[in-house]
Each structure stands twice: as C-alpha cells, then as structure tokens.
Write a protein that holds these residues in place. Structure first.
Motif, PDB file in Angstrom:
ATOM      1  N   GLY A   1       0.713  -1.230  -0.120  1.00  0.00           N
ATOM      2  CA  GLY A   1      -0.100  -0.012  -0.166  1.00  0.00           C
ATOM      3  C   GLY A   1       0.651   1.319  -0.119  1.00  0.00           C
ATOM      4  N   SER A   2       2.230   1.192   0.243  1.00  0.00           N
ATOM      5  CA  SER A   2       2.953   2.391   0.191  1.00  0.00           C
ATOM      6  C   SER A   2       3.212   2.827  -1.227  1.00  0.00           C
ATOM      7  N   PRO A   3       3.273   4.310  -1.315  1.00  0.00           N
ATOM      8  CA  PRO A   3       3.704   4.924  -2.594  1.00  0.00           C
ATOM      9  C   PRO A   3       5.163   4.949  -2.925  1.00  0.00           C
TER      10      PRO A   3
ATOM     11  N   ASN B   1       9.664   0.190   4.387  1.00  0.00           N
ATOM     12  CA  ASN B   1       9.489  -0.513   5.561  1.00  0.00           C
ATOM     13  C   ASN B   1       8.216  -1.715   5.485  1.00  0.00           C
ATOM     14  N   SER B   2       7.125  -0.914   4.814  1.00  0.00           N
ATOM     15  CA  SER B   2       5.861  -1.949   4.921  1.00  0.00           C
ATOM     16  C   SER B   2       6.382  -2.881   3.558  1.00  0.00           C
ATOM     17  N   ASP B   3       6.819  -2.620   2.492  1.00  0.00           N
ATOM     18  CA  ASP B   3       7.317  -3.630   1.339  1.00  0.00           C
ATOM     19  C   ASP B   3       8.055  -4.847   2.098  1.00  0.00           C
ATOM     20  N   HIS B   4       9.052  -4.536   3.268  1.00  0.00           N
ATOM     21  CA  HIS B   4       9.730  -5.407   3.768  1.00  0.00           C
ATOM     22  C   HIS B   4       8.980  -6.347   4.620  1.00  0.00           C
TER      23      HIS B   4
ATOM     24  N   SER C   1       1.070  -1.391   4.877  1.00  0.00           N
ATOM     25  CA  SER C   1       1.042  -0.082   4.441  1.00  0.00           C
ATOM     26  C   SER C   1       1.822   0.933   5.620  1.00  0.00           C
ATOM     27  N   PRO C   2       2.327   1.912   5.046  1.00  0.00           N
ATOM     28  CA  PRO C   2       2.863   2.849   6.009  1.00  0.00           C
ATOM     29  C   PRO C   2       1.436   3.635   6.540  1.00  0.00           C
ATOM     30  N   VAL C   3       1.791   4.482   7.908  1.00  0.00           N
ATOM     31  CA  VAL C   3       0.938   5.070   8.349  1.00  0.00           C
ATOM     32  C   VAL C   3       1.327   6.668   7.768  1.00  0.00           C
ATOM     33  N   PHE C   4       0.163   6.972   7.192  1.00  0.00           N
ATOM     34  CA  PHE C   4       0.068   8.641   6.805  1.00  0.00           C
ATOM     35  C   PHE C   4      -1.098   9.343   7.473  1.00  0.00           C
ATOM     36  N   PHE C   5      -0.494  10.295   8.111  1.00  0.00           N
ATOM     37  CA  PHE C   5      -1.670  11.040   9.013  1.00  0.00           C
ATOM     38  C   PHE C   5      -2.329  10.252   9.817  1.00  0.00           C
ATOM     39  N   ALA C   6      -1.885   9.169  10.475  1.00  0.00           N
ATOM     40  CA  ALA C   6      -2.844   8.377  11.378  1.00  0.00           C
ATOM     41  C   ALA C   6      -3.651   7.359  10.508  1.00  0.00           C
ATOM     42  N   THR C   7      -3.537   7.395   9.391  1.00  0.00           N
ATOM     43  CA  THR C   7      -4.496   6.337   8.570  1.00  0.00           C
ATOM     44  C   THR C   7      -3.481   5.754   7.496  1.00  0.00           C
TER      45      THR C   7
ATOM     46  N   LEU D   1       1.393  -2.697   9.400  1.00  0.00           N
ATOM     47  CA  LEU D   1       1.709  -1.360   9.381  1.00  0.00           C
ATOM     48  C   LEU D   1       3.196  -0.933   9.807  1.00  0.00           C
ATOM     49  N   ALA D   2       3.694   0.110   9.105  1.00  0.00           N
ATOM     50  CA  ALA D   2       4.832   0.737   9.440  1.00  0.00           C
ATOM     51  C   ALA D   2       4.599   2.372   9.692  1.00  0.00           C
ATOM     52  N   GLY D   3       4.871   2.796  10.683  1.00  0.00           N
ATOM     53  CA  GLY D   3       4.922   4.263  11.074  1.00  0.00           C
ATOM     54  C   GLY D   3       6.001   4.837  11.702  1.00  0.00           C
ATOM     55  N   GLY D   4       6.385   5.903  11.350  1.00  0.00           N
ATOM     56  CA  GLY D   4       7.668   6.702  12.087  1.00  0.00           C
ATOM     57  C   GLY D   4       7.399   6.830  13.512  1.00  0.00           C
ATOM     58  N   GLY D   5       6.279   7.086  13.917  1.00  0.00           N
ATOM     59  CA  GLY D   5       6.107   7.336  15.364  1.00  0.00           C
ATOM     60  C   GLY D   5       6.078   8.701  15.995  1.00  0.00           C
ATOM     61  N   GLY D   6       6.496   9.754  14.809  1.00  0.00           N
ATOM     62  CA  GLY D   6       6.537  10.969  15.283  1.00  0.00           C
ATOM     63  C   GLY D   6       5.236  11.689  15.464  1.00  0.00           C
ATOM     64  N   ASP D   7       4.313  11.093  15.143  1.00  0.00           N
ATOM     65  CA  ASP D   7       2.831  11.512  15.243  1.00  0.00           C
ATOM     66  C   ASP D   7       2.091  11.026  16.283  1.00  0.00           C
TER      67      ASP D   7
ATOM     68  N   ARG E   1       7.466   0.525  14.628  1.00  0.00           N
ATOM     69  CA  ARG E   1       8.026   2.132  14.463  1.00  0.00           C
ATOM     70  C   ARG E   1       9.101   1.808  13.446  1.00  0.00           C
ATOM     71  N   ALA E   2       9.118   2.623  12.402  1.00  0.00           N
ATOM     72  CA  ALA E   2      10.184   2.559  11.408  1.00  0.00           C
ATOM     73  C   ALA E   2       9.680   3.510  10.500  1.00  0.00           C
ATOM     74  N   ASP E   3      10.999   4.324  10.086  1.00  0.00           N
ATOM     75  CA  ASP E   3      10.893   5.506   9.274  1.00  0.00           C
ATOM     76  C   ASP E   3      11.750   5.425   7.898  1.00  0.00           C
ATOM     77  N   LEU E   4      13.193   5.283   8.486  1.00  0.00           N
ATOM     78  CA  LEU E   4      13.938   5.201   6.880  1.00  0.00           C
ATOM     79  C   LEU E   4      13.677   3.873   6.289  1.00  0.00           C
TER      80      LEU E   4
HETATM   81  C1  LIG Z   1       2.890  12.101   4.290  1.00  0.00           C
HETATM   82  C2  LIG Z   1       3.436  11.334   5.330  1.00  0.00           C
HETATM   83  C3  LIG Z   1       2.711  11.255   6.233  1.00  0.00           C
HETATM   84  C4  LIG Z   1       3.222  10.350   7.591  1.00  0.00           C
HETATM   85  N1  LIG Z   1       2.340  10.338   8.551  1.00  0.00           N
HETATM   86  C5  LIG Z   1       2.760   9.541   9.594  1.00  0.00           C
HETATM   87  C6  LIG Z   1       1.960   9.175  10.818  1.00  0.00           C
HETATM   88  O1  LIG Z   1       0.754   9.982  10.762  1.00  0.00           O
HETATM   89  N2  LIG Z   1       2.274   8.594  11.604  1.00  0.00           N
HETATM   90  C7  LIG Z   1       3.384   7.958  11.699  1.00  0.00           C
HETATM   91  O2  LIG Z   1       3.849   7.266  12.544  1.00  0.00           O
HETATM   92  N3  LIG Z   1       4.181   7.982  10.750  1.00  0.00           N
HETATM   93  C8  LIG Z   1       3.893   8.677   9.584  1.00  0.00           C
HETATM   94  N4  LIG Z   1       4.892   8.934   8.388  1.00  0.00           N
HETATM   95  C9  LIG Z   1       6.089   8.212   8.335  1.00  0.00           C
HETATM   96  C10 LIG Z   1       5.694   6.956   7.399  1.00  0.00           C
HETATM   97  O3  LIG Z   1       4.635   6.021   8.141  1.00  0.00           O
HETATM   98  C11 LIG Z   1       7.091   5.957   7.771  1.00  0.00           C
HETATM   99  O4  LIG Z   1       8.363   6.667   7.236  1.00  0.00           O
HETATM  100  C12 LIG Z   1       6.819   4.567   7.129  1.00  0.00           C
HETATM  101  O5  LIG Z   1       7.922   3.817   7.499  1.00  0.00           O
HETATM  102  C13 LIG Z   1       6.743   4.640   5.738  1.00  0.00           C
HETATM  103  O6  LIG Z   1       6.499   3.291   5.149  1.00  0.00           O
HETATM  104  P1  LIG Z   1       7.093   2.786   3.867  1.00  0.00           P
HETATM  105  O7  LIG Z   1       8.664   2.810   3.826  1.00  0.00           O
HETATM  106  O8  LIG Z   1       6.492   1.364   3.728  1.00  0.00           O
HETATM  107  O9  LIG Z   1       6.584   3.519   2.902  1.00  0.00           O
HETATM  108  C14 LIG Z   1       4.441   9.745   7.368  1.00  0.00           C
HETATM  109  C15 LIG Z   1       5.099   9.947   6.106  1.00  0.00           C
HETATM  110  C16 LIG Z   1       4.455  10.445   5.234  1.00  0.00           C
HETATM  111  C17 LIG Z   1       5.457  10.864   3.906  1.00  0.00           C
END
Ligand SMILES: Cc1cc2nc3c(=O)[nH]c(=O)nc-3n(C[C@H](O)[C@H](O)[C@H](O)COP(=O)(O)O)c2cc1C
Length: 199
Positions: A13-15, A20-23, A87-93, A129-135, A164-167
């Motif tokens: 589901g990631s662009p 991270n979600s692909d892995h 999927s990554p988490v983008f703005f909580a969804t 799900l993978a999210g950076g965790g900063g939100d 929790r993963a970002d890079l």
């Molecule tokens: C537009 C955008 C919005 C994001 N919003 C959140 C968020 O709300 N919560 C969070 O934990 N991470 C957020 N992130 C960080 C991504 O979820 C994180 O980098 C994730 O590992 C990306 O997964 P991917 O490598 O599969 O694309 C956001 C990243 C982007 C680009």
C-alpha cells in the motif's frame, strides 16, 4: 474436500517502493509460501487506481463504471483465499493510493447492503503497518479503516502488526518484526487452507 494450495494476495500500500511496509510484506508472503500457499503481489502505487467518484452507480448492479486499473484488481481480490495489506501510516491512516483502492471497494458494499447479495465465504485477512512514530495520533485509524473494507470483502481481521520505522532501512534492523510478519503469513496460509478444506 478441496485440496488445492491456498492463494494469498499481498497488497503493497505504500507509494514508496522497497520501504518498511514492503519489507514486512515480503517476509509475510515468504512465510505464506513456506506454509504451502501460492502468493500474488499487488503494488497499489503501480495499479493506476483513480479515486471513487461517489456516483453510486454500483448500487444498480454491483459493478464500478470507472474503467481503469481497478478493473484488473477486482478479480484479484475475488480470487484470493486470504489477503494481507501492508501499509505505512500517513497522518494516522493509510496513504491516498491505498485509500483509493479501499474506496473503490464500494461495489462490494453495494452488493451486500443495497442489492442483498450475501458474501459466499469468509476469508482471513491481516494488516501490517509501519509508522515513523513521530505523530501523536497513533495508527488506530489505519486499522479501523482497513477493518471497514475487510468487512465488505468478507475478510475476517485475523492479525495485525504495527512497527515503528521511518527510514526505508529501519525494518531490516528489526528482525523480530520481520519474524512476526513471517509468522502472520504462515498463519494466514494455514487458516486459508483449513477453510478451503471445509468447502
Ligand atoms: C505524508 C506522510 C505522512 C506520515 N504520517 C505519519 C503518521 O501520521 N504517523 C506515523 O507514525 N508516521 C507517519 N509517517 C512516516 C511513515 O509512516 C514512515 O516513514 C513509514 O516507515 C513509511 O513506510 P514505507 O517505507 O513502507 O513507505 C508519514 C510519512 C509521510 C510521507
């Protein structure tokens, strides 16, 4: 008694490719194959899926009138014995590319709730799900949205993993997360095989 191998569809589901979600999805599908399943990978960002127009024409016959990549996705959704979404988490969804696929599942809702067509058989489904965790708003919205779509697809929400993963390299430094994804894949394959066997 049905003895064919279960067919597991993985939805990336990631662009961002190879993130991270692909892995997590790769590990999950590898687990499914190790447990005897056949797997199929759908990369949503490459599928050419336009947003739902909200025209509600699907309420007439249960089919979408928009002619784009989603027309090739519907049969893949239908053919799966289990589905895992990563999927990554983008703005909580979930990101817009995945939300477009979700919204284009409205014909399944129309079939069930407008046209009164029951779901023939239930299937297992999982979310990675993978999210950076900063939100500060978490990932529950991504999970709730996915559960809503799973419901109309006849998918039981059988497993969820959120890390929790970002890079893009962060997941490879979390072997326990990859192992958990692999276990989810194995469990999906076993669950789907068991349901096939009882058909
Ligand atoms: C537009 C955008 C919005 C994001 N919003 C959140 C968020 O709300 N919560 C969070 O934990 N991470 C957020 N992130 C960080 C991504 O979820 C994180 O980098 C994730 O590992 C990306 O997964 P991917 O490598 O599969 O694309 C956001 C990243 C982007 C680009």
């Amino acid at each position: 008694m049905n003895t064919r191998a279960p067919h597991i569809l993985g939805i990336a589901g990631s662009p961002r490719r190879h993130g991270n979600s692909d892995h997590l999805l790769d590990a999950c599908l590898a687990g499914a194959r190790a447990a005897g399943a056949e797997t199929d990978l759908l990369v949503v960002s490459a599928a050419g899926i336009a947003p739902c127009r909200g025209c509600n024409l699907c309420s007439r016959n249960g089919h979408c009138v928009v002619r784009d990549g989603m027309q090739d996705v519907y049969p893949r959704l239908d053919a799966a014995d289990a589905i895992v979404v990563a999927s990554p988490v983008f703005f909580a969804t979930v990101p817009a590319v995945l939300k477009a696929l979700y919204d284009r599942c409205q014909p399944y809702w129309a079939r069930r709730y407008v046209l009164g067509q029951p779901i023939e058989h239930r299937r297992p489904g999982a979310l990675l799900l993978a999210g950076g965790g900063g939100d500060p708003y978490g990932h529950e919205c991504a999970a709730t949205t996915t559960r809503s779509v799973f419901a109309v697809l006849g998918l039981d929400y059988t497993a969820e993993s959120a890390i929790r993963a970002d890079l893009p390299s962060d997941t490879s430094a979390q072997p326990e997360a990859l192992e958990r994804a692999r276990e989810i894949g194995e469990a999906l394959a076993r669950d789907a095989a068991g349901r096939l066997g009882s058909l």
